[in-house]
Design an enzyme around this catalytic site. Structure first.
Site, PDB file in Angstrom:
ATOM      1  N   SER A  83       0.855  -1.185   0.000  1.00 18.71           N
ATOM      2  CA  SER A  83       0.000   0.000   0.000  1.00 18.71           C
ATOM      3  C   SER A  83       0.888   1.231   0.000  1.00 18.71           C
ATOM      4  O   SER A  83       1.954   1.206   0.612  1.00 18.71           O
ATOM      5  CB  SER A  83      -0.886   0.054   1.250  1.00 18.71           C
ATOM      6  OG  SER A  83      -1.905  -0.903   1.146  1.00 18.71           O
ATOM      7  N   CYS A 111      -6.139  17.799  -8.914  1.00 17.51           N
ATOM      8  CA  CYS A 111      -6.817  19.097  -9.043  1.00 17.51           C
ATOM      9  C   CYS A 111      -6.138  19.877 -10.161  1.00 17.51           C
ATOM     10  O   CYS A 111      -4.996  19.597 -10.491  1.00 17.51           O
ATOM     11  CB  CYS A 111      -6.668  19.921  -7.772  1.00 17.51           C
ATOM     12  SG  CYS A 111      -7.278  19.083  -6.333  1.00 17.51           S
TER      13      CYS A 111
END
Ligand code: SPD
Length: 455
Positions: A83, A111
């Site tokens: 992970s 973004c």
């Protein structure tokens, strides 16, 4: 579900790259972020279990798409799975892998103008994914949110008070185990060498505590910081107990530590070393040069070949000392624990020759430990089979053994000239072996005596 209704679904397949695009243009306008949820399937499981390369690829995927990388943290789970998150100025890329399913779940959250599909394309190649799908969602629709003016001075102050507790960004463990117990070494995640040969997987990894280390399949063979325990004890006791060793055969020992120690003795005229896997020699020469330090000694004849056949064909009565520096009795070293092999070694020894063999542990692989003792005692005779115990922090249980056979009953393996040993120890700067250790290593705890006398 607003967000879901804003989704763009891409369903792709290698054969048919079919794109189903459901994109409500009106609603995707004016969102705070863009989220691509990716399913990478049929990936290479080795890639999905390699925390270092995944971290490198995730960081590279961010950079390729023009992101500014701030930090990354990745974790390897035992026995498999990774992970990790890459934090970027434009948000984050995250991953969770299941190597056992060849599957990785990846989130590309961005973004601004960044095109996260570039990251997607890069990662599908990096993970060698044969089948993949993705859903793109707009996050934080501005027409559903109301901007709030708030005073940030108090939260700034809290941030200033926060002391980073010195977090590790990687927590990766190498585990050498059987089905009941294990030895785990934390390693940095650096992979210096990783090659799978016809015999085994040869890896050089790095441990913060023990330095670089050689692993064959999933077993620790030797580490920079404790290799001297093993290599001094496999060589010097037999050379001093014999007193006149000139011609030596080493079977295995591809890292070079054993021949390095043997060749410290000026009386040695010739060492023949037979290692089955040339890749081990190559890896150690490149990454463990202090261990693989004596391969250029002119007294060494290095043969890349099968030690079992070599012993079978060896001239009888030709060696003063035979050292079997094999790995554990699984894979290519299994034959190094057979009666037939030791019978050939016995014949190849001179009448006063000595055999030393990597003898496993009385606390880890009890069957191999006792069987080898029985084999040596059967061939060399009762009273001519010795067990020398020593300690290796990086082997499971820490307690390990060399098993010895002396061909001549007159050779007492415990008898040495202590002054001669101490002079050698001083001159060569040995770090484990000395005359007291020689004697002490032959003193066996009662449970070991009982194990050896069980029949
Ligand atoms: N479990 C480790 C057994 C030892 C194998 N040999 C190590 C090679 C060092 N030269």
């Amino acid at each position: 579900m607003d967000a879901i209704s804003e989704k763009k679904i891409l369903s792709m397949d290698v054969e048919k790259r079919t794109f189903a695009l459901l994109n409500d243009k009106k609603r995707t306008m004016g969102a705070l972020g863009n989220h691509i949820l990716v399913e990478f399937m049929r990936c290479d499981p080795h890639v999905l279990n390699d925390v270092s390369s995944i971290e490198r690829d995730m960081v590279e995927a961010a950079r390729k798409a023009g992101a500014t990388v701030i930090n990354s943290t990745f974790h390897h789970f035992s026995p498999y799975g990774v992970s990790g998150v890459v934090v970027i100025e434009e948000s984050h890329l995250a991953i969770h892998t299941w190597p056992e399913y060849g599957y990785a779940a990846v989130d590309l959250f961005t973004c601004g103008e960044m095109d996260a599909w570039i990251s997607f394309d890069f990662l599908k190649e990096a993970f060698r994914s044969d089948s993949y799908s993705a859903i793109e969602m707009k996050r934080g629709s501005k027409n559903l949110l109301k901007r709030i003016d708030f005073d940030i001075s108090s939260s700034r102050q809290k941030a200033d008070e926060w002391v980073n507790p010195g977090m590790y960004t990687r927590n990766v463990w190498f585990t050498d185990k059987d089905e009941f117990q294990a030895l785990s070494l934390r390693y940095t995640g650096e992979v210096y060498h990783d090659v799978t040969t016809a015999y085994q997987r040869v890896r050089i990894l790095e441990s913060p505590k023990y330095g670089k280390f050689l692993a064959l399949d999933d077993m620790v063979m030797t580490t920079e910081n404790d290799e001297f325990h093993y290599h001094e004890m496999i060589s010097h006791p037999a050379i001093f107990a014999h007193g006149n060793v000139k011609n030596v055969l080493v079977i295995g020992g591809g890292d070079g530590g054993t021949v390095r120690e043997v060749l410290r003795h000026s009386g040695i005229e010739k060492v023949t070393m037979v290692e089955i896997d040339g890749e081990v020699i190559k890896a150690c020469k490149q990454h463990l040069p202090d261990i693989a330090a004596a391969f250029d000694d002119p007294r060494l004849e290095l043969i890349v070949g099968d030690g079992i056949s070599f012993a079978e064909q060896a001239t009888h009565s030709s060696y003063d000392l035979i050292i079997v520096d094999g790995s554990d009795p699984v894979g290519p070293a299994e034959g190094l624990f057979s009666v037939g092999f030791y019978n050939n070694c016995y014949k190849a020894l001179k009448p006063d020759g000595i055999l030393v063999a990597q003898g496993e542990s009385p606390k880890f692989n009890e069957a191999a430990f006792t069987d080898l003792h029985d084999t040596i005692e059967g061939l060399f005779g009762k009273g001519n089979a010795y067990v020398s115990l020593f300690y290796v922090p990086t082997y499971p249980t820490g307690m390990w053994s060399f098993q010895v056979g002396t061909k001549a009953s007159a050779t007492d393996f415990g008898h040495i000239d202590a002054a001669e040993v101490e002079a050698f120890v001083q001159a060569k700067g040995l770090k484990y072996y000395n005359s007291s250790i020689h004697t002490a290593s032959l003193a066996l705890p009662n449970f070991v005596r009982q194990l050896l006398q069980r029949k």
